[in-house]
Design a protein around this motif. Structure first.
Motif, PDB file in Angstrom:
ATOM      1  N   GLY A  58       0.813  -1.215   0.000  1.00 55.60           N
ATOM      2  CA  GLY A  58       0.000   0.000   0.000  1.00 55.60           C
ATOM      3  C   GLY A  58       0.845   1.264   0.000  1.00 55.60           C
ATOM      4  N   ILE A  59       1.935   1.239   0.763  1.00 60.08           N
ATOM      5  CA  ILE A  59       2.785   2.429   0.834  1.00 60.08           C
ATOM      6  C   ILE A  59       3.539   2.649  -0.474  1.00 60.08           C
ATOM      7  CG2 ILE A  59       4.801   3.410   2.010  1.00 60.08           C
ATOM      8  CD1 ILE A  59       2.187   3.719   3.562  1.00 60.08           C
ATOM      9  N   LEU A  60       3.857   1.581  -1.196  1.00 62.12           N
ATOM     10  CA  LEU A  60       4.452   1.739  -2.527  1.00 62.12           C
ATOM     11  C   LEU A  60       3.489   2.504  -3.424  1.00 62.12           C
ATOM     12  CD1 LEU A  60       6.224   1.170  -5.041  1.00 62.12           C
ATOM     13  CD2 LEU A  60       5.202  -1.106  -5.115  1.00 62.12           C
ATOM     14  N   VAL A  61       2.245   2.094  -3.430  1.00 63.51           N
ATOM     15  CA  VAL A  61       1.240   2.744  -4.281  1.00 63.51           C
ATOM     16  C   VAL A  61       1.016   4.186  -3.830  1.00 63.51           C
ATOM     17  CG1 VAL A  61      -1.135   2.641  -5.123  1.00 63.51           C
ATOM     18  CG2 VAL A  61       0.165   0.517  -4.793  1.00 63.51           C
ATOM     19  N   SER A  62       0.967   4.419  -2.523  1.00 69.19           N
ATOM     20  CA  SER A  62       0.757   5.785  -2.035  1.00 69.19           C
ATOM     21  C   SER A  62       1.929   6.696  -2.396  1.00 69.19           C
ATOM     22  CB  SER A  62       0.507   5.799  -0.531  1.00 69.19           C
ATOM     23  OG  SER A  62       1.667   5.453   0.189  1.00 69.19           O
ATOM     24  N   GLY A  63       3.082   6.121  -2.664  1.00 74.55           N
ATOM     25  CA  GLY A  63       4.231   6.920  -3.102  1.00 74.55           C
ATOM     26  C   GLY A  63       3.962   7.687  -4.388  1.00 74.55           C
ATOM     27  N   LEU A  64       2.997   7.215  -5.174  1.00 70.73           N
ATOM     28  CA  LEU A  64       2.657   7.942  -6.403  1.00 70.73           C
ATOM     29  C   LEU A  64       2.064   9.312  -6.077  1.00 70.73           C
ATOM     30  CD1 LEU A  64       1.130   5.025  -8.511  1.00 70.73           C
ATOM     31  CD2 LEU A  64       3.496   5.839  -8.451  1.00 70.73           C
ATOM     32  N   ILE A  65       1.434   9.420  -4.910  1.00 70.25           N
ATOM     33  CA  ILE A  65       0.922  10.726  -4.470  1.00 70.25           C
ATOM     34  C   ILE A  65       2.090  11.682  -4.270  1.00 70.25           C
ATOM     35  CG2 ILE A  65      -0.263  11.955  -2.600  1.00 70.25           C
ATOM     36  CD1 ILE A  65      -1.849   9.247  -2.156  1.00 70.25           C
ATOM     37  N   SER A  66       3.164  11.179  -3.673  1.00 71.49           N
ATOM     38  CA  SER A  66       4.364  11.989  -3.467  1.00 71.49           C
ATOM     39  C   SER A  66       4.916  12.499  -4.794  1.00 71.49           C
ATOM     40  CB  SER A  66       5.426  11.167  -2.733  1.00 71.49           C
ATOM     41  OG  SER A  66       6.584  11.928  -2.504  1.00 71.49           O
ATOM     42  N   THR A  67       4.834  11.667  -5.829  1.00 70.01           N
ATOM     43  CA  THR A  67       5.280  12.092  -7.161  1.00 70.01           C
ATOM     44  C   THR A  67       4.493  13.300  -7.637  1.00 70.01           C
ATOM     45  OG1 THR A  67       5.926   9.849  -7.737  1.00 70.01           O
ATOM     46  CG2 THR A  67       5.543  11.373  -9.572  1.00 70.01           C
ATOM     47  N   VAL A  68       3.171  13.244  -7.475  1.00 69.28           N
ATOM     48  CA  VAL A  68       2.340  14.369  -7.926  1.00 69.28           C
ATOM     49  C   VAL A  68       2.687  15.637  -7.146  1.00 69.28           C
ATOM     50  CG1 VAL A  68       0.002  15.229  -8.323  1.00 69.28           C
ATOM     51  CG2 VAL A  68       0.462  12.783  -8.535  1.00 69.28           C
ATOM     52  N   LEU A  69       2.776  15.502  -5.822  1.00 68.92           N
ATOM     53  CA  LEU A  69       3.051  16.674  -4.981  1.00 68.92           C
ATOM     54  C   LEU A  69       4.434  17.249  -5.244  1.00 68.92           C
ATOM     55  CD1 LEU A  69       1.569  15.313  -1.635  1.00 68.92           C
ATOM     56  CD2 LEU A  69       0.501  16.954  -3.214  1.00 68.92           C
ATOM     57  N   GLY A  70       5.427  16.396  -5.390  1.00 62.07           N
ATOM     58  CA  GLY A  70       6.799  16.850  -5.542  1.00 62.07           C
ATOM     59  C   GLY A  70       7.190  17.279  -6.941  1.00 62.07           C
ATOM     60  N   MET A  71       6.419  16.825  -7.938  1.00 61.35           N
ATOM     61  CA  MET A  71       6.795  17.126  -9.318  1.00 61.35           C
ATOM     62  C   MET A  71       5.802  18.005 -10.068  1.00 61.35           C
ATOM     63  SD  MET A  71       9.715  15.755  -9.418  1.00 61.35           S
ATOM     64  CE  MET A  71      10.050  16.141 -11.129  1.00 61.35           C
ATOM     65  N   TYR A  72       4.526  18.026  -9.647  1.00 54.57           N
ATOM     66  CA  TYR A  72       3.499  18.721 -10.428  1.00 54.57           C
ATOM     67  C   TYR A  72       2.718  19.785  -9.655  1.00 54.57           C
ATOM     68  CZ  TYR A  72       4.630  14.819 -13.459  1.00 54.57           C
ATOM     69  OH  TYR A  72       5.319  13.913 -14.221  1.00 54.57           O
ATOM     70  N   LEU A  73       2.179  19.441  -8.487  1.00 56.14           N
ATOM     71  CA  LEU A  73       1.361  20.394  -7.737  1.00 56.14           C
ATOM     72  C   LEU A  73       1.547  20.188  -6.246  1.00 56.14           C
ATOM     73  CD1 LEU A  73      -0.833  22.648  -7.862  1.00 56.14           C
ATOM     74  CD2 LEU A  73      -2.533  20.827  -7.681  1.00 56.14           C
ATOM     75  N   PRO A  74       2.194  21.075  -5.570  1.00 54.48           N
ATOM     76  CA  PRO A  74       2.800  22.311  -6.028  1.00 54.48           C
ATOM     77  C   PRO A  74       4.047  22.120  -6.908  1.00 54.48           C
ATOM     78  CG  PRO A  74       2.254  22.478  -3.702  1.00 54.48           C
ATOM     79  CD  PRO A  74       2.065  21.049  -4.108  1.00 54.48           C
ATOM     80  N   GLY A  75       4.789  21.008  -6.734  1.00 51.65           N
ATOM     81  CA  GLY A  75       5.949  20.744  -7.570  1.00 51.65           C
ATOM     82  C   GLY A  75       7.259  20.851  -6.811  1.00 51.65           C
ATOM     83  N   PRO A  76       8.376  20.901  -7.552  1.00 51.14           N
ATOM     84  CA  PRO A  76       9.702  20.916  -6.925  1.00 51.14           C
ATOM     85  C   PRO A  76       9.841  21.996  -5.849  1.00 51.14           C
ATOM     86  CG  PRO A  76       9.911  20.600  -9.277  1.00 51.14           C
ATOM     87  CD  PRO A  76       8.462  20.903  -9.013  1.00 51.14           C
ATOM     88  N   GLY A  77      10.424  21.592  -4.722  1.00 53.16           N
ATOM     89  CA  GLY A  77      10.591  22.494  -3.592  1.00 53.16           C
ATOM     90  C   GLY A  77       9.512  22.340  -2.535  1.00 53.16           C
ATOM     91  N   THR A  78       8.481  21.555  -2.842  1.00 45.63           N
ATOM     92  CA  THR A  78       7.394  21.314  -1.896  1.00 45.63           C
ATOM     93  C   THR A  78       7.888  20.475  -0.724  1.00 45.63           C
ATOM     94  OG1 THR A  78       5.709  21.423  -3.614  1.00 45.63           O
ATOM     95  CG2 THR A  78       5.122  20.206  -1.619  1.00 45.63           C
ATOM     96  N   ILE A  79       7.444  20.817   0.480  1.00 43.39           N
ATOM     97  CA  ILE A  79       7.724  20.022   1.674  1.00 43.39           C
ATOM     98  C   ILE A  79       6.448  19.280   2.054  1.00 43.39           C
ATOM     99  CG2 ILE A  79       8.489  20.060   4.087  1.00 43.39           C
ATOM    100  CD1 ILE A  79      10.609  21.020   2.056  1.00 43.39           C
ATOM    101  N   TYR A  80       6.532  17.955   2.057  1.00 43.38           N
ATOM    102  CA  TYR A  80       5.407  17.071   2.376  1.00 43.38           C
ATOM    103  C   TYR A  80       5.334  16.971   3.897  1.00 43.38           C
ATOM    104  CZ  TYR A  80       2.619  12.941   0.731  1.00 43.38           C
ATOM    105  OH  TYR A  80       1.646  12.030   0.393  1.00 43.38           O
TER     106      TYR A  80
END
Length: 140
Positions: A58-80
């Motif tokens: 499940g955590i592998l799949v949830s990592g795709l959320i991190s991709t969206v946040l870190g690369m697209y919205l808000p994108g690079p420089g975002t702190i999760y």
């Protein structure tokens, strides 16, 4: 490269990322994390479970959320900062997962954003539902 600042974001903004989960993804994640649960890596044992075969972590799949946040919205420089997750359906090897985020709340004075986070499979079934809290980047 820097993502969107809080001044460039509005309620309702959305972004997504899609990936097919491979057997290699599952084995690499198991090796990196040490999570060798038979539900993920043992076909014979996993066939005896309620899922009738191997499922992705499940955590592998949830990592795709991190991709969206870190690369697209808000994108690079975002702190999760945080994530609430609900795993609602299994993800099988070979499933194509779409991770989507939508801005649902903004606290401009604290530079914080909350986003609804949803992962769906190729059939449109929700496999993960939740809410993330992030701090978007600031301009230097």
């Amino acid at each position: 490269m820097i993502g969107k600042t809080i001044d460039e974001i509005k309620i309702g903004d959305k972004a997504c990322f899609e990936k097919t989960i491979s057997e290699t993804d599952v084995y690499l994640f198991a090796g990196i994390t040490g999570d060798l649960n038979p539900a993920h890596i043992n076909q014979v044992a996993s066939e005896q479970t309620m899922f009738k075969g191997r499922i992705a972590h499940g955590i592998l799949v949830s990592g795709l959320i991190s991709t969206v946040l870190g690369m697209y919205l808000p994108g690079p420089g975002t702190i999760y900062l945080g994530q609430e997750l609900k795993f609602t359906a299994p993800v099988k090897i070979g499933d194509t997962i779409k991770a989507e985020v939508e801005v649902i709340e903004m606290v401009t004075e604290k530079n914080r954003i909350k986003l609804r986070t949803v992962c769906t499979n190729q059939d449109g079934k929700v496999v993960i539902d939740g809410v993330a809290t992030v701090m978007p980047p600031k301009r230097a």
